[in-house]
Design a protein around this motif. Sequence first.
Motif, short mmCIF file in Angstrom:
data_model
loop_
_atom_site.label_atom_id
_atom_site.label_comp_id
_atom_site.label_asym_id
_atom_site.label_seq_id
_atom_site.Cartn_x
_atom_site.Cartn_y
_atom_site.Cartn_z
N ASP A 63 0.81 -1.22 0.00
CA ASP A 63 0.00 0.00 0.00
C ASP A 63 0.84 1.28 0.00
O ASP A 63 0.46 2.28 -0.60
CB ASP A 63 -0.93 0.02 1.22
N GLN A 64 1.98 1.22 0.69
CA GLN A 64 2.80 2.43 0.83
C GLN A 64 4.27 2.03 0.96
O GLN A 64 4.59 1.00 1.55
CB GLN A 64 2.37 3.21 2.08
N GLN A 94 9.34 15.56 -4.24
CA GLN A 94 8.35 15.77 -5.29
C GLN A 94 7.71 14.45 -5.70
O GLN A 94 6.49 14.38 -5.94
CB GLN A 94 8.99 16.43 -6.51
N ILE A 95 8.50 13.39 -5.79
CA ILE A 95 7.97 12.07 -6.14
C ILE A 95 6.94 11.63 -5.11
O ILE A 95 5.86 11.13 -5.46
CB ILE A 95 9.11 11.05 -6.26
N ALA A 96 7.26 11.81 -3.83
CA ALA A 96 6.32 11.44 -2.78
C ALA A 96 5.05 12.28 -2.88
O ALA A 96 3.93 11.75 -2.77
CB ALA A 96 6.97 11.62 -1.41
N HIS A 97 5.20 13.56 -3.11
CA HIS A 97 4.05 14.46 -3.23
C HIS A 97 3.15 14.02 -4.38
O HIS A 97 1.92 13.96 -4.24
CB HIS A 97 4.52 15.89 -3.45
N ASP A 98 3.75 13.70 -5.52
CA ASP A 98 2.98 13.33 -6.70
C ASP A 98 2.28 11.99 -6.55
O ASP A 98 1.32 11.71 -7.29
CB ASP A 98 3.89 13.29 -7.93
N GLY A 100 0.51 10.98 -4.08
CA GLY A 100 -0.57 11.01 -3.11
C GLY A 100 -0.01 10.55 -1.78
O GLY A 100 0.95 11.11 -1.28
N SER A 101 -0.57 9.51 -1.21
CA SER A 101 -0.06 8.98 0.06
C SER A 101 0.65 7.65 -0.12
O SER A 101 1.01 7.01 0.88
CB SER A 101 -1.22 8.80 1.04
N VAL A 303 2.42 2.78 10.56
CA VAL A 303 1.31 3.74 10.66
C VAL A 303 1.42 4.52 11.96
O VAL A 303 1.28 5.75 11.98
CB VAL A 303 -0.05 3.02 10.57
N ARG A 304 1.69 3.81 13.04
CA ARG A 304 1.80 4.45 14.35
C ARG A 304 2.92 5.47 14.39
O ARG A 304 2.78 6.57 14.95
CB ARG A 304 2.02 3.39 15.43
N ILE A 305 4.07 5.14 13.77
CA ILE A 305 5.20 6.06 13.75
C ILE A 305 4.84 7.35 13.03
O ILE A 305 5.14 8.45 13.50
CB ILE A 305 6.41 5.39 13.07
N MET A 306 4.20 7.22 11.88
CA MET A 306 3.88 8.41 11.10
C MET A 306 2.74 9.21 11.73
O MET A 306 2.63 10.41 11.51
CB MET A 306 3.52 8.02 9.67
N GLU A 307 1.91 8.59 12.53
CA GLU A 307 0.86 9.33 13.20
C GLU A 307 1.44 10.26 14.27
O GLU A 307 0.80 11.25 14.63
CB GLU A 307 -0.13 8.35 13.86
N ARG A 308 2.65 9.98 14.73
CA ARG A 308 3.31 10.87 15.70
C ARG A 308 3.78 12.14 15.02
O ARG A 308 3.96 13.17 15.67
CB ARG A 308 4.53 10.17 16.30
N ASP A 309 4.04 12.05 13.71
CA ASP A 309 4.58 13.20 12.97
C ASP A 309 3.54 14.33 12.92
O ASP A 309 2.42 14.10 12.52
CB ASP A 309 4.95 12.73 11.56
#
Length: 309
Positions: A63-64, A94-98, A100-101, A303-309
């Motif tokens: 998925d990611q 920019q690649i990450a931005h383009d 989506g998620s 997911v948990r790690i990035m939710e801290r961001d």
Amino acid sequence: MIIDSHVHLMSTNFIAEPYWDEWVRLFSSLSHRPPDAVRKRLPEFWDETGEMLLRDMDEAGIDQSWISVLDFGLAKAIGEPRYTVMELNKIYGQIAHDSGSRIISFVGIDPRRKQAVEIFEKGIKEWGMRGLKLIPAAGFYPNDDNCYELYAKAEELAVPVLIHTGPEMTPLYSKYCYPIYLDEVANDFPGLTIILAHAGFCWWEEAVNLATTKPNILVDLAGWQPKTHRHPIEEFYVPLRRMIDAMGASRILFGSDWPALRLFRGGQGTWLKAFTEPPDALAASGISFTTEEIESILGGNAVRIMERD
């Protein structure tokens, strides 16, 4: 949600040619193939846009993916690639931005660069990047003073730091990559999420023992694919069970090191099946994993790690 937490985009524009010369030499030895045959396949690695990565992710059911810049520019015998380190990080952002998620990007910077902290902060605040990647094998210890400036900024920005641990190929240096060098870092930055990439490879017990006393340390399993081919029970599933028993499944991340083993050990999908479709012999060995443990490793923890961001 399946998340590959350890991915790179590669080409001779991103990493200078001397690195690839050594890569060919190493994989020729490991795969028992002539160097010319290995070199001819190198273009199968090149991906400067993320398009090949997204195709492989779709095929594998990922998925990611988290992509991190490899800054080898100051490493002896490698040198700077075509793009400057600032340009390269901006491209990744920019690649990450383009995407989506589907893709998240990490700033990659050698702490010895004069503008290291400035580029890191710019990557997070202006280019939408979500973490920091350090590769001590380029020629520095991860507990050096100049690294501390980056750790302080990462803690301030509340983003994770992914740090290579374990032996590295020539012309990089393995002596800088022992997990124990992160001991004082974890002490001095208790609010910093530190991910030991590759779980230290052959030094995995050192990495895990360190993590048992430092709750802000996690490990990823990128590059462990070969261990599932020879003696999967003894070389992969037994260590994985011991990791979970020692530090908990909640601090272990799925990662592939894509595309490093794509040519000879299968892609992300093959690696993913090692977790979702283990060999029948595993049950007979007495080793088992709960659904919750596997789900945490394959994505829940990321997911948990990035939710801290």
